[in-house]
Design a protein around this motif. Structure first.
Motif, mmCIF file in Angstrom:
data_model
loop_
_atom_site.group_PDB
_atom_site.id
_atom_site.type_symbol
_atom_site.label_atom_id
_atom_site.label_comp_id
_atom_site.label_asym_id
_atom_site.label_seq_id
_atom_site.Cartn_x
_atom_site.Cartn_y
_atom_site.Cartn_z
ATOM 1 N N VAL A 295 7.150 5.782 9.535
ATOM 2 C CA VAL A 295 7.978 6.201 8.409
ATOM 3 C C VAL A 295 7.401 5.773 7.056
ATOM 4 C CG1 VAL A 295 10.229 5.812 7.319
ATOM 5 C CG2 VAL A 295 10.111 6.490 9.724
ATOM 6 N N PRO A 296 6.972 4.511 6.866
ATOM 7 C CA PRO A 296 6.409 4.148 5.559
ATOM 8 C C PRO A 296 5.182 4.965 5.184
ATOM 9 C CG PRO A 296 6.968 2.180 6.810
ATOM 10 C CD PRO A 296 7.081 3.333 7.750
ATOM 11 N N ALA A 297 4.324 5.260 6.158
ATOM 12 C CA ALA A 297 3.113 6.027 5.865
ATOM 13 C C ALA A 297 3.449 7.452 5.446
ATOM 14 C CB ALA A 297 2.186 6.033 7.075
ATOM 15 N N LEU B 256 0.806 -1.223 0.000
ATOM 16 C CA LEU B 256 0.000 0.000 0.000
ATOM 17 C C LEU B 256 0.839 1.273 0.000
ATOM 18 C CD1 LEU B 256 -2.792 1.296 0.042
ATOM 19 C CD2 LEU B 256 -2.771 1.103 2.544
ATOM 20 N N PRO B 257 1.862 1.408 0.847
ATOM 21 C CA PRO B 257 2.631 2.658 0.835
ATOM 22 C C PRO B 257 3.219 2.992 -0.528
ATOM 23 C CG PRO B 257 3.126 1.413 2.819
ATOM 24 C CD PRO B 257 2.307 0.511 1.935
ATOM 25 N N GLY B 258 3.739 2.004 -1.226
ATOM 26 C CA GLY B 258 4.326 2.256 -2.539
ATOM 27 C C GLY B 258 3.306 2.743 -3.550
ATOM 28 N N VAL B 259 2.115 2.153 -3.527
ATOM 29 C CA VAL B 259 1.049 2.568 -4.442
ATOM 30 C C VAL B 259 0.634 4.011 -4.154
ATOM 31 C CG1 VAL B 259 -1.349 2.169 -5.105
ATOM 32 C CG2 VAL B 259 0.212 0.228 -4.826
ATOM 33 N N LEU B 260 0.442 4.322 -2.890
ATOM 34 C CA LEU B 260 0.029 5.675 -2.517
ATOM 35 C C LEU B 260 1.105 6.694 -2.873
ATOM 36 C CD1 LEU B 260 -1.604 4.977 0.971
ATOM 37 C CD2 LEU B 260 -2.771 5.399 -1.199
ATOM 38 N N ARG B 261 2.371 6.338 -2.696
ATOM 39 C CA ARG B 261 3.462 7.261 -3.004
ATOM 40 C C ARG B 261 3.508 7.563 -4.505
ATOM 41 N NH1 ARG B 261 7.993 9.458 -0.886
ATOM 42 N NH2 ARG B 261 9.844 9.692 -2.182
ATOM 43 N N SER B 262 3.256 6.573 -5.326
ATOM 44 C CA SER B 262 3.285 6.791 -6.769
ATOM 45 C C SER B 262 2.251 7.831 -7.192
ATOM 46 C CB SER B 262 3.025 5.474 -7.509
ATOM 47 O OG SER B 262 4.067 4.547 -7.252
#
Length: 362
Positions: A78-80, A37-43
């Motif tokens: 940190v990831p969020a 989820l964090p990677g998708v949201l960051r993109s």
């Protein structure tokens, strides 16, 4: 209608700010653990935008926008925060030993002024807890803001800062020496040029010792207060440079209460938010004029929009940070600032943040 600002924030602001703070950090910590989820949201929050990318200290930053220290004191989310689109995240302040900080209440909202006052007092779980949290994944560089324990006298402060560096060197991407919080008795006295030069030299010595041991080179930055007399500010900047630090953060919270309207304006502690914007930007400009590119400057104080961030970049900041703006603007603010900065750079005919840095410093 803005979901957070119009619907969620009014409900959150009905409750004690520190209770909401802890609840939010726990929620973000859980969100960051959802696989993928964090990677998708960051993109979505930070698409590949070449204008925003730059390399400093040999490390790439996808955006000049960072999270200021004080929000994620123990590196629990940190990831969020990376998922929100920050180019880097500063965690802490951390001290060698866990400490409770000052008595509550110690965090106050000033909504009429778009500001906060805090007198937290370096409440944190210590370096051991932070190291465990930082052994997990991250989406952007993580800086560790370090301080001394309250019971440590100033003459022994350097040992506390060295302990923090030694304990966290393998899990940090940079260190920030915090000598400018107004909420630990006597701490700001360490900003005096002679004391600051000696302290930063000790931190640099420990960082070099760890570099040899680990084959990793991490930058050390120093965070200064906005309340220094101009001559003292100039001397402190020189001391930071003389000691070999890699960067300067301008500025921490202020003790000034000029122009405030909120009922909590008389509370003791450091003020952050919109009332600090002009003062911190002027100090960025003065530091840039003095240093002329010798080390990067990080501008922080009163950033609520892309225009606020761009103002500090034009004054001389290579990077900028937000804290209060996130409380008032919500989790979509980093994405909004990223988009706005890219638009502003294109509008001004600039190809990069680096090209904009310091254009209006004179």
């Amino acid at each position: 209608m803005h979901l957070y600002r119009d619907l969620i924030k009014p409900q959150l602001f009905r409750f004690d700010p520190e209770d909401i703070h802890h609840l939010t950090i726990r929620g973000l910590g859980l969100t960051g653990q959802v696989p993928g989820l964090p990677g998708v949201l960051r993109s979505a929050a930070l698409p590949r935008t070449p204008e925003l990318r730059q390399t400093l200290w040999g490390r790439e930053f996808a955006s000049p926008l960072g999270l200021a220290a004080g929000l994620d004191k123990n590196a629990e989310a940190v990831p969020a925060f990376g998922a929100m689109g920050f180019g880097f995240v500063e965690v802490g302040t951390v001290t060698p030993q866990a400490q409770a900080g000052n008595e509550r209440p110690r965090l106050f909202r000033l909504p009429e002024d778009s500001a906060l006052i805090n007198r937290m007092g370096f409440n944190n779980a210590g370096t051991d807890a932070m190291r465990r949290h930082l052994e997990g994944p991250r989406l952007c560089p993580v800086w560790v803001n370090i301080g001394k324990n309250k019971v440590t006298p100033n003459e022994d402060a350097a040992a506390d800062y060295r302990r923090c560096v030694a304990a966290l060197y393998l899990v940090a991407d940079a260190f920030v020496v915090n000598v400018s919080s107004p909420n630990t008795p006597g701490l700001r006295a360490l900003q005096a040029a002679g004391d600051l030069r000696a302290l930063v030299a000790e931190v640099m010595d420990e960082a070099e010792r760890q570099r040899v041991r680990t084959a990793r080179r991490l930058p050390v930055l120093v965070k200064l207060a906005p309340d220094l007399h101009p001559a003292d500010f100039e001397a402190s900047v020189n001391a930071v440079l003389d000691a070999g630090a890699g960067g300067l953060i301008v500025s921490n919270t202020t003790l000034s209460r000029e122009g405030l309207r909120s009922t909590h304006q008389g509370e003791a502690g450091g003020l952050s938010g919109k009332p600090l914007r002009e003062r911190s930007t002027e100090l960025v400009r003065l530091a840039y004029q003095q240093m002329r590119g010798r080390v990067p400057i990080v501008g922080v104080g009163g950033i609520f929009s892309a225009e606020d961030a761009f103002e500090k970049i034009l004054a001389g900041a290579s990077l900028v940070e937000v804290y209060s703006g996130l409380i008032y603007g919500g989790p979509s603010l980093p994405a909004e600032i990223n988009r706005g900065l890219a638009d502003l750079l294109r509008r001004e005919g600039l190809s990069s943040v680096a090209e904009a840095t310091g254009l209006q410093a004179d």
